[in-house]
Design an enzyme around this catalytic site. Structure first.
Site, PDB file in Angstrom:
ATOM      1  N   HIS A  72      38.215  25.272   8.084  1.00  0.00           N
ATOM      2  CA  HIS A  72      38.376  23.695   8.410  1.00  0.00           C
ATOM      3  C   HIS A  72      37.557  23.258   6.851  1.00  0.00           C
ATOM      4  O   HIS A  72      37.492  23.924   5.914  1.00  0.00           O
ATOM      5  CB  HIS A  72      37.582  22.452   9.041  1.00  0.00           C
ATOM      6  CG  HIS A  72      37.828  23.455  10.713  1.00  0.00           C
ATOM      7  ND1 HIS A  72      38.920  22.603  10.833  1.00  0.00           N
ATOM      8  CD2 HIS A  72      37.135  23.901  11.594  1.00  0.00           C
ATOM      9  CE1 HIS A  72      38.887  23.135  12.337  1.00  0.00           C
ATOM     10  NE2 HIS A  72      38.041  24.059  12.670  1.00  0.00           N
ATOM     11  N   GLU A 109      31.028  20.690  12.398  1.00  0.00           N
ATOM     12  CA  GLU A 109      31.868  21.898  11.937  1.00  0.00           C
ATOM     13  C   GLU A 109      31.876  22.418  10.966  1.00  0.00           C
ATOM     14  O   GLU A 109      31.586  23.696  10.422  1.00  0.00           O
ATOM     15  CB  GLU A 109      32.549  21.651  13.218  1.00  0.00           C
ATOM     16  CG  GLU A 109      33.097  23.877  12.916  1.00  0.00           C
ATOM     17  CD  GLU A 109      34.232  23.781  13.706  1.00  0.00           C
ATOM     18  OE1 GLU A 109      35.153  22.623  14.012  1.00  0.00           O
ATOM     19  OE2 GLU A 109      35.381  24.861  13.251  1.00  0.00           O
ATOM     20  N   HIS A 164      34.212  29.306  13.161  1.00  0.00           N
ATOM     21  CA  HIS A 164      33.864  27.811  13.622  1.00  0.00           C
ATOM     22  C   HIS A 164      33.458  27.810  14.569  1.00  0.00           C
ATOM     23  O   HIS A 164      32.100  28.595  14.942  1.00  0.00           O
ATOM     24  CB  HIS A 164      35.213  27.892  14.319  1.00  0.00           C
ATOM     25  CG  HIS A 164      36.293  28.074  13.771  1.00  0.00           C
ATOM     26  ND1 HIS A 164      37.097  27.118  13.315  1.00  0.00           N
ATOM     27  CD2 HIS A 164      36.946  29.132  13.329  1.00  0.00           C
ATOM     28  CE1 HIS A 164      38.109  27.661  12.413  1.00  0.00           C
ATOM     29  NE2 HIS A 164      37.988  28.765  12.447  1.00  0.00           N
ATOM     30  N   GLU A 242      33.674  31.581  17.852  1.00  0.00           N
ATOM     31  CA  GLU A 242      33.513  29.533  17.869  1.00  0.00           C
ATOM     32  C   GLU A 242      31.728  30.649  18.364  1.00  0.00           C
ATOM     33  O   GLU A 242      31.544  30.779  19.559  1.00  0.00           O
ATOM     34  CB  GLU A 242      34.183  29.545  18.999  1.00  0.00           C
ATOM     35  CG  GLU A 242      35.291  29.764  19.051  1.00  0.00           C
ATOM     36  CD  GLU A 242      36.093  27.643  18.243  1.00  0.00           C
ATOM     37  OE1 GLU A 242      34.778  27.346  17.801  1.00  0.00           O
ATOM     38  OE2 GLU A 242      37.182  27.540  18.055  1.00  0.00           O
TER      39      GLU A 242
HETATM   40 ZN   LIG Z   1      37.236  24.766  14.052  1.00  0.00          ZN
END
Ligand SMILES: [Zn+2]
Length: 279
Positions: A72, A109, A164, A242
């Protein structure tokens, strides 16, 4: 992975081993006899001086190219139309990007991803690697997921990693490593096996810092995926990590601490190094 909003940016000075050469000023010629005063000086110096050795390139990292993709971007929150446009993802089309998730208290995040990525970059560069980042700040927009893959490809990376934090169910916790699975075109065939190996090495290193495999995603912390452009379009071994579930209070609280992010960066660096050490 998913959407939400808010938070602030932090961009810490990378933790980097520094060579300090402030020790030996009082060290005399070893063959000369010592006066009592000189001996006391050396004793004090020896007792209170700490020398930090310079970082040495490791055999595994020296000369290797590693692409780090901090998931992102901070500007995505204010450019919803720009990031909503569809781009080819190797197995259809997908939004250019999303904002990423955020914790209930607003910690984003994208801020976590960026901070860990900067720390990881410092560690890998200290080990002698060439590091390519898919974005150079946490305030821009994008790049789109297909471009993130292309950056790793153009750099002829030995390996790539996307960082992430997850937006999972509040009752779920733990890390998941998203690895490429065969897509219909089979264009990702060449990276599936090495990426699976990379996933195993990263799982080992994340377990090593006390994290646990996801209770809701994948099996034993690894989830094969065919819907991620960043993986489908990669020509180099790559996984998404993640790190934890930002919707779970116990998982998320440490993510806001710099010491935890540093530990995660060390674990990711160790996993990448072990991957590159293979024969
Ligand atoms: Zn993400």
């Amino acid at each position: 992975m998913l959407a939400s909003a808010c938070g602030s940016t932090s961009s810490p000075a990378p933790a980097r081993a520094t060579a300090l050469a402030d020790t030996d000023a009082a060290t005399p010629n070893p063959s000369a006899p010592l006066s009592a005063a000189a001996a006391r000086t050396i004793q004090r110096t020896a007792k209170f001086t700490v020398t930090i050795p310079p970082a040495k390139p490791t055999l595994a990292l020296a000369g290797r190219t590693i692409t780090i993709d901090p998931g992102h971007n901070g500007g995505n929150f204010t450019h919803s139309q720009q990031i909503a446009r569809l781009v080819p993802d190797g197995n259809g089309e997908k939004e250019c990007d999303t904002t990423g998730t955020a914790a209930p208290d607003g910690y984003r995040e994208t801020d976590f991803n960026w901070d860990v990525a900067v720390r990881l970059r410092a560690l890998l560069k200290a080990g002698g690697a060439r590091v390519v980042m898919t974005r150079d700040s946490n305030t821009g927009v994008g790049p789109c997921v297909n471009e993130r893959a292309a950056i790793g490809n153009r750099a002829h990376s030995d390996v790539a990693i996307s960082i992430h934090g997850d937006g999972g169910p509040p009752g779920g916790s733990g890390f998941a490593i998203l690895a490429p699975a065969p897509i219909p075109s089979r264009s990702d065939q060449a990276i599936i096996s090495p990426s699976a190996h990379l996933a195993l090495k990263l799982r080992e290193s994340l377990l090593g810092i006390g994290l646990h495999p996801s209770t809701y995603d994948g099996r034993h912390g690894i989830a094969p995926r065919t819907d991620l452009g960043g993986l489908n379009l990669s020509k180099v071994p790559k996984v998404f990590v993640e790190v934890a579930n930002m919707q779970n209070a116990a998982d998320e609280a440490p993510m806001e601490r710099a010491s935890f992010r540093e530990r995660v960066a060390h674990a990711l660096a160790a996993g990448l190094t072990h991957y590159l050490q293979r024969g």
